[in-house]
Motif scaffolding. Sequence first.
Motif, PDB file in Angstrom:
ATOM      1  N   PRO A   1      28.965  42.374   7.047  1.00 46.84           N
ATOM      2  CA  PRO A   1      28.180  43.087   6.030  1.00 46.84           C
ATOM      3  C   PRO A   1      28.220  44.590   6.260  1.00 46.84           C
TER       4      PRO A   1
ATOM      5  N   ASP B   1      29.898  46.013   0.872  1.00 53.16           N
ATOM      6  CA  ASP B   1      30.893  44.967   1.113  1.00 53.16           C
ATOM      7  C   ASP B   1      31.029  44.045  -0.097  1.00 53.16           C
TER       8      ASP B   1
ATOM      9  N   ARG C   1      26.031  42.475   0.979  1.00 56.18           N
ATOM     10  CA  ARG C   1      25.031  42.007   1.948  1.00 56.18           C
ATOM     11  C   ARG C   1      24.162  43.135   2.496  1.00 56.18           C
ATOM     12  N   ARG C   2      24.551  44.380   2.276  1.00 55.19           N
ATOM     13  CA  ARG C   2      23.729  45.512   2.670  1.00 55.19           C
ATOM     14  C   ARG C   2      23.383  46.324   1.421  1.00 55.19           C
TER      15      ARG C   2
ATOM     16  N   SER D   1      25.479  39.387  -5.159  1.00 48.96           N
ATOM     17  CA  SER D   1      25.141  40.729  -4.680  1.00 48.96           C
ATOM     18  C   SER D   1      24.039  41.355  -5.521  1.00 48.96           C
TER      19      SER D   1
ATOM     20  N   ASP E   1      18.014  42.308   1.843  1.00 45.35           N
ATOM     21  CA  ASP E   1      18.286  43.276   2.904  1.00 45.35           C
ATOM     22  C   ASP E   1      17.195  44.342   2.959  1.00 45.35           C
TER      23      ASP E   1
END
Length: 638
Positions: A118, A136, A140-141, A525, A533
Motif C-alpha cells: 500500500p 497504489d 489502500r492509503r 478504492s 485508512d
Amino acid sequence: MCGICCSVSFSSEHFSKDLKEDLLCNLQRRGPDSSRQLLKSNASYQCLFSGHVLHLRGVLTAQPLEGERGDVFLWNGEVFSGVQVEAEENDTQVMFNCLSSCQNESDIVSLFSEVQGPWSFIYYQAFHHHLWFGRDFFGRRSLLWHFSNLGMGFCLSSVGSHASEVANQWREVPASGIFRIDLKSTSVCKSVVLKLYPWRSISKENVTKDCEDSLARISASLPAFVSVAANEARLCLKEPVAPLNVLLPPAPAAALRAGIAGSPPAGETLRALLADGHTQEVVGRFIAVLSSAVRRRVLCLPREGARPPGAVLETRDRKAKVAVLFSGGVDSMVIAALADRHVPLDEPIDLLNVAFMTKEKAAPASSNSKGRKQGKCAMPSEGSTPDAAAGPEKRAGAPDRATGRAGLKQLQAASPARAWNLVEINVSLEELQELRRARIRHLVQPLDTVLDDSIGCAVWFAARGAGCLVAPEDVRPYRSQAKVVLTGIGADEQLAGYSRHRARFQMHGLEGLNREIEMELARISSRNLGRDDRVIGDHGKEARFPFLDENVVSFLNSLPVWEKANLTLPRGIGEKLLLRLAAMKLGLTASALLPKRAMQFGSRIAKLEKSNEKASDKCARLQVTSLENLSIEKETGT
C-alpha cells in the motif's frame, strides 16, 4: 504509516507558512513519532511540505526528505515486494534513493509499477518544477486533494480539514494511476493541468478508450480551472495483479455435485468438497499465498530483543504489536489463525471486537453462574488511560460479540500457548454521537452516506482498541497498543460474499457474477479503503489488508469463479466457499459455517439512531455546518 501533506500557492497574498491548526492536528495523529515541515520557495510558487511519521520499519526516518538537488519526498506506504528493502532499512529512504536515481519520467513510472504494497506519495522534482503524486492500484492509503476556489493554489493531504468552507471541497485522489503537475507552467497559465499516468492491464484490448473513460470520470469532479489529460508520452503503469479469469469452462464434477446433491448438513458439504483432490490442492495454495501475505504484514515491526535467560513477563505485561479487527466471522478468524503462525509465540495478539449499545442494554456488574468474578469495567474515555476507567460493566448483545467470544474459544483451542486478547469494545450512544461530531465525521469525509457513517464509526472505535479484556478470572480495562491493525476487507469483494453477488448470479449466472466481482475490485478504492485508512490512522495505527496483497489477488483472479464461490449452495456455505474450505482445513470448523453478516449489523450500529434510513442515503450526521464551524472558531479564537 504517515500523515503527508503538500500545500501549493501561486499567489504571495494567499500563501501561508503554516498549515491550518485542525489539518495539522489530523496529520499529527496519524504520525505521532516525528513531525517536520519544509518550505520550498520559487519566484512562481511556494510549496509547504508537512510529514508526520508512525515508525514501523528500520531506522526512524523523519519526513519530508530533501535531496542534494532540492527534491522533496513524502511517503505513506509499505514496500512488501518489488523493490528490495532490507530488514534494517527504512522503505521511505529506499524509495527516495530510487526516485533520485531516475533519469526520466519513464523510470519513475517503471519504479511505481514494481512496488507491491500500500502506498501514497508526493514527490517534488525541483529542477523540472514537477510535482508527482498518487495512490497504489487499490487505493489502500488515503490521499485527498483540494483546489482553491480562487485558483491560487491547491493542497494534497492524507486527511482533510474540519473547516466547513473547505470540508466539502476535499476529494479523494482517484487510484487511477499517478499524476504530475508542472508547477511553473501552472503559475503562468493560472490553470492546473493534471497529467495522468494510468494503470494499464496487458489483457485489455482497448487501452485508449479505458484511458479516455478514466480521464472523463476524474474531470467530472474537478473545478473548471483544473483539467486532466493523458501524459504526452502515453506512458502507463503496469497493473500489479493478474487479470480476472472470466472463462466459463465446465466446472469440476465435485463442484457440480455440491450444488445439486440435496441439502446435507453444511459441515458435511464442506468436508465432502475437501475430499476432492483438486479442491484440496486449490485450498492449500490459497492458504499458502494468504499466509505469506499475513507474514509480510506482521514481521516488519520493531520488536524488543531476546530477554535474558530466566526472565519471564506476566501475560498481562506483554504488549501486542498486532491487532485484528475481529467479529469472529470467517474472514477475521482465518486472518487471526494465520497471524498466529508468524507472530512470535510469546507475543499476544489483540482481537478487537466492537459493539454499540443503547441505554437500556447497559447492565450492572454481577457474578455469573460459574462464579467468575466480574470486575468493574467501563470504556476508557477519549484521551484517558485504561487504568483510569471505572464504572459498571456494559454488556452488549450484539451478534458480533457472541461470535467473537465463540471465535476466541476456537483460537485458544487451536493455539493454547498464545495469549489471545479479546478486547470487548462497548460504545454507548452518547459517546458515539460525541466522537462522531468531534473526530469521526471529518475522517469519513468526503464520503457521506449512511453506510459510510456506520462503517466509519464502527472501524474508528474498534481500531482505538479501548475496552475490556475478559480473562478467566476477571474483567479489566484495556487499551490495545498494537500499531498494526489487520482487517479482512477484500474477502467479500473477491469471493462473492455480499447478497448482491447472489442476486446477480440468480439473474445473470456465472458471467454476471464475474462482472460483479470485477466491478467490486475496480471501485474498492473509492468506496472503502481511503475511508478506512483515515479512520484507523487517526489513532496512530496502520491498517493492513492481507486479502488485498497483490499475490493474493492475482491468485484469486486466476481461478475460475466457481472455485471461489458456489452460489447454488445455501447461504453460509456457497458465498466465500474457498475461504470457508480454508477455515475448515485450518481447524476453524464453527467459523467456516457462519453466514456473512455486515459489520454495521453485527456491531448493532445500523438503525441505532434512525430506523428508516437506507445505507445509500446521504447522512446528515456527517455534515459540517457553517454555523457550527463559526462557533468552533469563536471558541478557539481562530
